[in-house]
Write a protein that holds these residues in place. Structure first.
Motif, short mmCIF file in Angstrom:
data_model
loop_
_atom_site.label_atom_id
_atom_site.label_comp_id
_atom_site.label_asym_id
_atom_site.label_seq_id
_atom_site.Cartn_x
_atom_site.Cartn_y
_atom_site.Cartn_z
N MET A 148 0.85 -1.20 0.00
CA MET A 148 0.00 0.00 0.00
C MET A 148 0.89 1.25 0.00
N ASN A 149 1.68 1.37 -1.07
CA ASN A 149 2.59 2.51 -1.22
C ASN A 149 2.51 3.01 -2.65
N GLY A 150 2.67 4.32 -2.80
CA GLY A 150 2.76 4.89 -4.14
C GLY A 150 1.60 5.81 -4.47
N LEU A 151 1.93 7.12 -4.60
CA LEU A 151 0.97 8.10 -5.14
C LEU A 151 1.40 8.37 -6.56
N ALA A 152 0.52 9.02 -7.33
CA ALA A 152 0.71 9.06 -8.78
C ALA A 152 2.10 9.56 -9.22
N LYS A 153 2.50 10.71 -8.72
CA LYS A 153 3.70 11.28 -9.33
C LYS A 153 4.94 10.41 -9.11
N ASP A 154 5.23 10.12 -7.84
CA ASP A 154 6.44 9.32 -7.56
C ASP A 154 6.30 7.91 -8.11
N GLY A 155 5.09 7.37 -8.00
CA GLY A 155 4.87 6.00 -8.47
C GLY A 155 5.15 5.86 -9.96
N ASP B 273 6.94 7.91 -11.84
CA ASP B 273 8.38 8.14 -12.09
C ASP B 273 9.14 6.83 -11.85
N LEU B 274 8.75 6.12 -10.81
CA LEU B 274 9.42 4.85 -10.49
C LEU B 274 9.16 3.81 -11.60
N VAL B 275 7.93 3.74 -12.07
CA VAL B 275 7.62 2.80 -13.16
C VAL B 275 8.48 3.12 -14.38
N ARG B 276 8.57 4.40 -14.70
CA ARG B 276 9.36 4.78 -15.90
C ARG B 276 10.84 4.43 -15.72
N ALA B 277 11.35 4.64 -14.51
CA ALA B 277 12.76 4.31 -14.27
C ALA B 277 12.99 2.80 -14.39
N ILE B 278 12.06 2.01 -13.85
CA ILE B 278 12.23 0.55 -13.91
C ILE B 278 12.01 0.04 -15.33
N ALA B 279 11.12 0.70 -16.06
CA ALA B 279 10.91 0.31 -17.47
C ALA B 279 12.21 0.50 -18.26
N GLU B 280 12.89 1.58 -18.00
CA GLU B 280 14.20 1.83 -18.65
C GLU B 280 15.18 0.73 -18.29
N ARG B 281 15.20 0.37 -17.02
CA ARG B 281 16.11 -0.67 -16.52
C ARG B 281 15.79 -2.01 -17.18
N ALA B 282 14.49 -2.28 -17.32
CA ALA B 282 14.07 -3.56 -17.90
C ALA B 282 14.52 -3.67 -19.36
N CYS C 146 4.34 -4.50 -9.23
CA CYS C 146 2.95 -4.64 -8.80
C CYS C 146 2.58 -3.44 -7.94
N PRO C 147 2.11 -2.34 -8.56
CA PRO C 147 1.72 -1.16 -7.79
C PRO C 147 0.34 -1.38 -7.18
N PRO C 148 -0.12 -0.43 -6.36
CA PRO C 148 -1.49 -0.56 -5.84
C PRO C 148 -2.51 -0.44 -6.98
#
Ligand code: PGA
Length: 252
Positions: A15-22, A24-33, A44-46
């Protein structure tokens, strides 16, 4: 010869993650992937961020998953989400039977099994979580508990395409404690053996370790036979930490 199992590194944001930071994190991990073609990476976000996360990951190899689903496809279940709804907003996977759901919501093996069946019905992969409590470990019942949870939770016809099993000792989740490498090896070998009597594709089912996985202990955990990746909580919320775990997974 059997096909080697691809590593899977899965982040459970809980139960973590609000839109902006969440996002940004998805985009960073997508780059990593993108840079890690030999390893599957899943976040697996909320529920609230699923659709936006799926959109942010589009065009990258990053997979998106949910943390739970209801067993029914639709109906009078206030506050719940069906597996079909998750697939509809772009999820590929769903975590089922996490120990926090087993504890906070009284989820039983029987419920986990019907939820895993629901995931398959909707075309989602299921990450089925099992693991012993500290009391169970201290009383020498770890392997017995794992066998019982597997037998109760795995639907018949389970294959490696539809299902991943995550071994998460309850006492290791969020505590900074991990079993020794030898203890993980014993548990994973036992799970693999037990799956042999429950699935015709036991060798194809990926088996993740979860519970206080960090960049600093990931390589050691991944060196254990039958550890095909990790389910990561706290360390999946920081891009650099999660990236370090992805980097520790040797590509297969
Ligand atoms: P943790 O959580 O990595 O924060 O211990 C793991 C999990 O609950 O899946």
């Amino acid at each position: 010869m059997a096909t080697p199992r691809r590593r899977l590194i899965a982040g459970n944001w809980k139960m973590n993650g609000l839109a902006k930071d969440g996002l940004d994190l998805v985009r960073a991990i997508a780059e990593r992937a993108r840079a890690e073609a030999g390893t599957d990476v899943l976040v697996c976000p909320p529920f609230t961020l699923l659709a936006a996360a799926a959109a942010a990951a589009q065009g990258s190899p990053l997979l998106i998953g949910a943390q739970d689903c209801h067993a029914k496809p639709a109906g009078a279940h206030t506050g719940d989400f069906s597996a079909e709804m998750l697939a509809d907003v772009g999820a590929h996977w769903v975590i089922i039977g996490h120990s926090e759901r087993r504890t906070d919501h009284g989820e039983t093996d029987a419920l986990v099994r019907v939820k895993a069946e629901a995931a398959r019905r909707a075309g989602l992969g299921a990450i089925i979580c099992i693991g012993e409590t500290l009391a169970e470990r201290e009383s020498g019942r770890t392997l017995q508990v794992l066998s019982a949870q597997l037998a109760g939770s795995l639907p018949s016809g389970t294959t490696g395409e539809s299902t991943v099993v995550a071994y998460e000792p309850v006492w290791a989740i969020g505590t900074g404690k991990t079993p020794t490498v030898a203890e993980v090896a014993i548990a994973h070998a036992h799970i693999r053996r037990t799956m042999g009597s429950l699935s015709s594709d036991a060798n194809g089912i990926r088996l993740l370790y979860g519970g206080s996985v960090k960049a600093s202990n990931a390589a050691e955990l991944f060196s254990v036979a039958d550890v095909d990746g990790a389910l990561v909580g706290g360390a999946s919320l920081i891009a650099a930490d999660f990236s370090g775990i992805i980097a520790a997974a040797p590509a297969v």
